[in-house]
Design a protein around this motif. Sequence first.
Motif, short mmCIF file in Angstrom:
data_model
loop_
_atom_site.label_atom_id
_atom_site.label_comp_id
_atom_site.label_asym_id
_atom_site.label_seq_id
_atom_site.Cartn_x
_atom_site.Cartn_y
_atom_site.Cartn_z
N PHE A 58 0.82 -1.21 0.00
CA PHE A 58 0.00 0.00 0.00
C PHE A 58 0.86 1.26 0.00
N SER A 59 1.94 1.25 0.75
CA SER A 59 2.82 2.42 0.78
C SER A 59 3.40 2.71 -0.59
N ASP A 60 3.83 1.67 -1.28
CA ASP A 60 4.43 1.85 -2.59
C ASP A 60 3.41 2.28 -3.64
N VAL A 61 2.22 1.68 -3.61
CA VAL A 61 1.23 1.93 -4.64
C VAL A 61 0.49 3.25 -4.45
N LEU A 62 0.13 3.59 -3.22
CA LEU A 62 -0.69 4.77 -2.99
C LEU A 62 0.08 6.09 -3.05
N LYS A 63 1.37 6.04 -2.79
CA LYS A 63 2.15 7.27 -2.84
C LYS A 63 2.24 7.75 -4.29
N ASN A 64 1.83 8.98 -4.54
CA ASN A 64 1.84 9.60 -5.86
C ASN A 64 0.99 8.88 -6.89
N HIS A 65 0.03 8.10 -6.46
CA HIS A 65 -0.92 7.45 -7.37
C HIS A 65 -2.03 8.43 -7.68
N TYR A 66 -2.43 8.48 -8.93
CA TYR A 66 -3.52 9.40 -9.26
C TYR A 66 -4.44 8.80 -10.30
N THR A 67 -5.70 9.22 -10.18
CA THR A 67 -6.73 8.88 -11.15
C THR A 67 -7.49 10.17 -11.42
N GLN A 68 -8.58 10.06 -12.17
CA GLN A 68 -9.41 11.23 -12.47
C GLN A 68 -10.03 11.80 -11.18
N LYS A 69 -10.29 10.94 -10.19
CA LYS A 69 -11.00 11.35 -8.98
C LYS A 69 -10.10 11.51 -7.76
N MET A 70 -8.86 11.03 -7.82
CA MET A 70 -8.03 11.02 -6.62
C MET A 70 -6.56 11.17 -6.97
N LYS A 71 -5.82 11.79 -6.06
CA LYS A 71 -4.37 11.87 -6.19
C LYS A 71 -3.77 11.57 -4.83
N GLY A 72 -2.97 10.54 -4.76
CA GLY A 72 -2.28 10.19 -3.52
C GLY A 72 -1.09 11.10 -3.33
N LEU A 73 -0.98 11.74 -2.20
CA LEU A 73 0.12 12.67 -1.96
C LEU A 73 1.23 12.03 -1.13
N THR A 74 0.89 11.64 0.06
CA THR A 74 1.91 11.06 0.93
C THR A 74 1.36 9.82 1.61
N VAL A 75 2.27 9.02 2.11
CA VAL A 75 1.93 7.82 2.85
C VAL A 75 2.73 7.84 4.14
N GLU A 76 2.06 7.55 5.23
CA GLU A 76 2.73 7.50 6.52
C GLU A 76 2.51 6.12 7.13
N ASN A 77 3.58 5.43 7.45
CA ASN A 77 3.48 4.15 8.13
C ASN A 77 3.77 4.35 9.60
N ARG A 78 2.91 3.78 10.42
CA ARG A 78 3.08 3.91 11.86
C ARG A 78 2.78 2.56 12.49
N ILE A 79 3.66 2.10 13.33
CA ILE A 79 3.45 0.84 14.03
C ILE A 79 2.95 1.16 15.44
N ILE A 80 1.82 0.56 15.79
CA ILE A 80 1.26 0.77 17.12
C ILE A 80 2.12 -0.01 18.11
N PRO A 81 2.68 0.67 19.11
CA PRO A 81 3.49 -0.06 20.09
C PRO A 81 2.64 -1.07 20.87
N GLN A 82 3.24 -2.19 21.19
CA GLN A 82 2.51 -3.22 21.92
C GLN A 82 2.66 -2.98 23.42
N LYS A 83 1.65 -2.28 23.97
CA LYS A 83 1.58 -2.00 25.40
C LYS A 83 0.33 -2.66 25.95
N MET A 84 0.16 -2.58 27.25
CA MET A 84 -1.04 -3.13 27.89
C MET A 84 -2.26 -2.33 27.43
#
Length: 174
Positions: free
Chosen positions: A30-56
Motif C-alpha cells: 500500500f505504501s508503494d502503490v498509494l504514494k503519488n498514485h492518481y486517477t481522475q478522482k483522486m491523487k495520492g500525496l503522501t503515505v505514513e506508516n506507523r506501528i502501534i506499540p505493543q503496550k497493555m
Amino acid sequence: MKQKWRVYDIRTKIYTFTVRTVDSQLAKYFSDVLKNHYTQKMKGLTVENRIIPQKMISEIFSLSPVITKSNEGYWRSHMSLDEYENRLFSNAVKKYNYFTGEQIEENFPLYTRLQFLNRHPIVCRYKNISLLGDKLNLQIATDEKSQELAYFILGTGLGELNSRGSGFCSFRWI
C-alpha cells in the motif's frame, strides 16, 4: 510527441485513508502503490506508516459496526448474548491461528466487560442488502494471551466482513 495534461478540479476533497494490517508486506505494498498514485478522482500525496506499540491495552472499541453474518439475519433475533460473545471470540481466535500458524486454546477470557455503544442496530449496505451490526466496547483482560489477541484484533478487526471496513477498532492503553 503528444503530451497529456491532467486537470484537477478545484473542488477536490481531501481524504485520509487508514489501513491497519498485521501483514508487513501488505503495508509495504500500500505504501508503494498509494504514494503519488492518481486517477481522475483522486491523487495520492503522501503515505505514513506507523506501528502501534505493543503496550497493555485497557479497552478496544469499534469505530465501525461489528458484523456477524448468518442465514437467520441479525444476531439478536436468533442468538443469545452468550452465543454472540462466543462467536466473536472464536472468530478472533480463528484469524489469529490462521495468520500465526499457532493453535492457541480458547480457554481464556479476552475481555472482562462487553458494552454495546448503540441503542439500535446500525445498517451497513453490502451487495444490495442491508446488514445490521453493533458498535462495541471491550474491557480487555490483563493476562498475556488476552493482550496478544486484542493487539491482533487492532490489525484485523472484530467480527466478520473486516475487508469491507466492518469491525475497525481503536484502543486505550492502561
